[in-house]
Design a protein around this motif. Structure first.
Motif, PDB file in Angstrom:
ATOM      1  N   LEU A   1      -8.102   0.711  -8.958  1.00  0.00           N
ATOM      2  CA  LEU A   1      -9.285   1.103  -9.713  1.00  0.00           C
ATOM      3  C   LEU A   1      -8.963   2.198 -10.715  1.00  0.00           C
ATOM      4  N   VAL A   2      -8.269   3.250 -10.253  1.00  0.00           N
ATOM      5  CA  VAL A   2      -7.934   4.366 -11.146  1.00  0.00           C
ATOM      6  C   VAL A   2      -6.978   3.913 -12.237  1.00  0.00           C
ATOM      7  N   PHE A   3      -5.964   3.115 -11.854  1.00  0.00           N
ATOM      8  CA  PHE A   3      -4.990   2.657 -12.841  1.00  0.00           C
ATOM      9  C   PHE A   3      -5.655   1.780 -13.899  1.00  0.00           C
ATOM     10  N   ARG A   4      -6.608   0.938 -13.467  1.00  0.00           N
ATOM     11  CA  ARG A   4      -7.327   0.083 -14.409  1.00  0.00           C
ATOM     12  C   ARG A   4      -8.168   0.915 -15.378  1.00  0.00           C
ATOM     13  N   GLN A   5      -8.785   1.971 -14.867  1.00  0.00           N
ATOM     14  CA  GLN A   5      -9.587   2.836 -15.738  1.00  0.00           C
ATOM     15  C   GLN A   5      -8.722   3.570 -16.749  1.00  0.00           C
ATOM     16  N   ILE A   6      -7.558   4.046 -16.298  1.00  0.00           N
ATOM     17  CA  ILE A   6      -6.644   4.728 -17.221  1.00  0.00           C
ATOM     18  C   ILE A   6      -6.153   3.769 -18.298  1.00  0.00           C
ATOM     19  N   ARG A   7      -5.795   2.559 -17.895  1.00  0.00           N
ATOM     20  CA  ARG A   7      -5.315   1.564 -18.864  1.00  0.00           C
ATOM     21  C   ARG A   7      -6.408   1.216 -19.873  1.00  0.00           C
ATOM     22  N   HIS A   8      -7.649   1.054 -19.380  1.00  0.00           N
ATOM     23  CA  HIS A   8      -8.768   0.755 -20.278  1.00  0.00           C
ATOM     24  C   HIS A   8      -8.986   1.891 -21.270  1.00  0.00           C
TER      25      HIS A   8
ATOM     26  N   ASP B   1       3.890   6.774 -10.023  1.00  0.00           N
ATOM     27  CA  ASP B   1       4.266   7.503  -8.814  1.00  0.00           C
ATOM     28  C   ASP B   1       3.357   8.709  -8.587  1.00  0.00           C
ATOM     29  N   ALA B   2       2.961   9.378  -9.675  1.00  0.00           N
ATOM     30  CA  ALA B   2       2.072  10.532  -9.540  1.00  0.00           C
ATOM     31  C   ALA B   2       0.716  10.109  -8.979  1.00  0.00           C
ATOM     32  N   LEU B   3       0.179   9.001  -9.483  1.00  0.00           N
ATOM     33  CA  LEU B   3      -1.091   8.497  -8.965  1.00  0.00           C
ATOM     34  C   LEU B   3      -0.977   8.137  -7.480  1.00  0.00           C
ATOM     35  N   THR B   4       0.140   7.504  -7.122  1.00  0.00           N
ATOM     36  CA  THR B   4       0.341   7.130  -5.727  1.00  0.00           C
ATOM     37  C   THR B   4       0.327   8.363  -4.829  1.00  0.00           C
ATOM     38  N   THR B   5       1.012   9.423  -5.266  1.00  0.00           N
ATOM     39  CA  THR B   5       1.075  10.655  -4.477  1.00  0.00           C
ATOM     40  C   THR B   5      -0.296  11.291  -4.317  1.00  0.00           C
ATOM     41  N   ILE B   6      -1.042  11.385  -5.413  1.00  0.00           N
ATOM     42  CA  ILE B   6      -2.363  12.016  -5.370  1.00  0.00           C
ATOM     43  C   ILE B   6      -3.318  11.221  -4.492  1.00  0.00           C
ATOM     44  N   ILE B   7      -3.318   9.903  -4.653  1.00  0.00           N
ATOM     45  CA  ILE B   7      -4.235   9.065  -3.874  1.00  0.00           C
ATOM     46  C   ILE B   7      -3.872   9.103  -2.396  1.00  0.00           C
ATOM     47  N   ARG B   8      -2.575   9.119  -2.093  1.00  0.00           N
ATOM     48  CA  ARG B   8      -2.159   9.183  -0.697  1.00  0.00           C
ATOM     49  C   ARG B   8      -2.686  10.448  -0.025  1.00  0.00           C
ATOM     50  N   ARG B   9      -2.728  11.542  -0.787  1.00  0.00           N
ATOM     51  CA  ARG B   9      -3.239  12.799  -0.233  1.00  0.00           C
ATOM     52  C   ARG B   9      -4.756  12.815  -0.158  1.00  0.00           C
ATOM     53  N   ALA B  10      -5.421  12.161  -1.113  1.00  0.00           N
ATOM     54  CA  ALA B  10      -6.878  12.250  -1.195  1.00  0.00           C
ATOM     55  C   ALA B  10      -7.596  11.218  -0.337  1.00  0.00           C
ATOM     56  N   VAL B  11      -6.933  10.088  -0.062  1.00  0.00           N
ATOM     57  CA  VAL B  11      -7.581   8.991   0.668  1.00  0.00           C
ATOM     58  C   VAL B  11      -6.845   8.759   1.984  1.00  0.00           C
ATOM     59  N   PRO B  12      -7.398   9.209   3.109  1.00  0.00           N
ATOM     60  CA  PRO B  12      -6.702   9.060   4.389  1.00  0.00           C
ATOM     61  C   PRO B  12      -6.549   7.607   4.835  1.00  0.00           C
ATOM     62  N   ASP B  13      -7.524   6.781   4.510  1.00  0.00           N
ATOM     63  CA  ASP B  13      -7.517   5.387   4.969  1.00  0.00           C
ATOM     64  C   ASP B  13      -6.497   4.595   4.165  1.00  0.00           C
ATOM     65  N   GLN B  14      -5.442   4.129   4.851  1.00  0.00           N
ATOM     66  CA  GLN B  14      -4.371   3.405   4.164  1.00  0.00           C
ATOM     67  C   GLN B  14      -4.877   2.118   3.516  1.00  0.00           C
ATOM     68  N   SER B  15      -5.850   1.458   4.155  1.00  0.00           N
ATOM     69  CA  SER B  15      -6.363   0.198   3.613  1.00  0.00           C
ATOM     70  C   SER B  15      -7.124   0.414   2.308  1.00  0.00           C
ATOM     71  N   GLU B  16      -7.632   1.621   2.100  1.00  0.00           N
ATOM     72  CA  GLU B  16      -8.382   1.914   0.888  1.00  0.00           C
ATOM     73  C   GLU B  16      -7.502   2.429  -0.241  1.00  0.00           C
TER      74      GLU B  16
ATOM     75  N   THR C   1       0.853  -1.180   0.000  1.00  0.00           N
ATOM     76  CA  THR C   1       0.000   0.000   0.000  1.00  0.00           C
ATOM     77  C   THR C   1       0.885   1.225   0.000  1.00  0.00           C
ATOM     78  N   PRO C   2       0.424   2.339  -0.552  1.00  0.00           N
ATOM     79  CA  PRO C   2       1.230   3.556  -0.547  1.00  0.00           C
ATOM     80  C   PRO C   2       1.545   3.992   0.878  1.00  0.00           C
TER      81      PRO C   2
ATOM     82  N   ARG D   1      -4.740   1.310  -1.690  1.00  0.00           N
ATOM     83  CA  ARG D   1      -4.369   0.334  -2.715  1.00  0.00           C
ATOM     84  C   ARG D   1      -5.547   0.041  -3.630  1.00  0.00           C
ATOM     85  N   ARG D   2      -6.737  -0.101  -3.040  1.00  0.00           N
ATOM     86  CA  ARG D   2      -7.923  -0.406  -3.849  1.00  0.00           C
ATOM     87  C   ARG D   2      -8.228   0.752  -4.807  1.00  0.00           C
ATOM     88  N   VAL D   3      -8.142   1.969  -4.314  1.00  0.00           N
ATOM     89  CA  VAL D   3      -8.399   3.134  -5.170  1.00  0.00           C
ATOM     90  C   VAL D   3      -7.348   3.229  -6.267  1.00  0.00           C
ATOM     91  N   PHE D   4      -6.087   2.970  -5.905  1.00  0.00           N
ATOM     92  CA  PHE D   4      -5.013   3.010  -6.900  1.00  0.00           C
ATOM     93  C   PHE D   4      -5.286   2.028  -8.039  1.00  0.00           C
TER      94      PHE D   4
END
Length: 232
Positions: free
Chosen positions: A206-213, A184-199, A151-152, A201-204
């Motif tokens: 999801l976003v990465f999968r959407q970008i790839r799609h 790395d940019a996605l990791t930084t943004i998500i770390r700032r936007a999502v306080p819950d550490q357990s969430e 997790t980030p 990785r899941r958000v990362f």
């Protein structure tokens, strides 16, 4: 601030500061040699800060920079300082006017400590905060790639500084993101936007999968269009 360029004095200051870091690896901060070098480094830094209210030391393309300008003439000291910042995952170190000699001593103590010890204290920024150092600000960079089950790191830029400092943080973040890979940019943004550490990785994922799609769809559309033109 006068129009004179502060970089010549800054180069002298950084050389002295580098000497302090070397000495702290051999002696304690109370050693007379270390105390003398630290006193000199503080005087030289104060001279620079008399003309620039804030001084940001950061790394860009493996070059040590001050307020966005590469510092020339450091010789072998430059790669050593670049490696030291990378070892502690520091994107930049910022000094504000009236920084004290004891504040510099705390920073040297943190940079001279083992990274795992500093990490337990919340990074260099956390180390400074625990010792009530407010005129030195450390911004942490995210370099590590995420692997399966990781997790980030939730520790990042410290919250030191007043409202004006925090108001400039988005601008600094944009500069940092421009120098990062997409992951790395996605990791930084998500770390700032999502306080819950357990969430995080899941958000990362999801976003990465959407970008790839989205990218795969665009590539498919472009390829289909080219094939159709070629057949015509």
């Amino acid at each position: 601030m006068t129009p004179r360029d502060p970089l010549p004095e800054l180069m002298v200051c950084i050389r002295t500061f580098g000497r302090v870091l070397v000495q702290t690896g051999l002696y304690s901060l109370d050693h007379p040699t270390v105390r003398a070098s630290l006193d000199l480094a503080h005087r030289e830094l104060s001279t620079v800060l008399d003309r620039v209210a804030e001084l940001a030391i950061h790394v860009n393309d493996n070059r040590l920079c001050a307020n966005g300008t590469p510092i020339d003439g450091l010789g072998p000291l430059e790669p050593s300082l670049v490696a030291l910042l990378a070892k502690h995952r520091l994107d930049s170190v910022e000094f504000r006017r009236d920084v004290g000699r004891d504040d510099l001593a705390v920073l040297c103590e943190a940079l001279g400590a083992r990274p795992e010890v500093v990490t337990e204290a919340g990074g260099v920024g956390g180390w400074l905060e625990q010792r009530s150092v407010t005129l030195i600000r450390c911004n942490e960079a995210v370099y590590a790639k995420l692997h399966e089950g990781e997790t980030p790191d939730p520790r990042g830029t410290s919250d030191q500084g007043d409202g004006e400092e925090r108001g400039r943080e988005p601008e600094r973040l944009v500069v940092r993101l421009e120098q990062m890979s997409l992951e790395d940019a996605l990791t930084t943004i998500i770390r700032r936007a999502v306080p819950d550490q357990s969430e995080q990785r899941r958000v990362f994922e999801l976003v990465f999968r959407q970008i790839r799609h989205e990218l795969e769809t665009k590539v498919h559309e472009a390829t289909t269009h080219l094939e159709a033109e070629k057949q015509q």
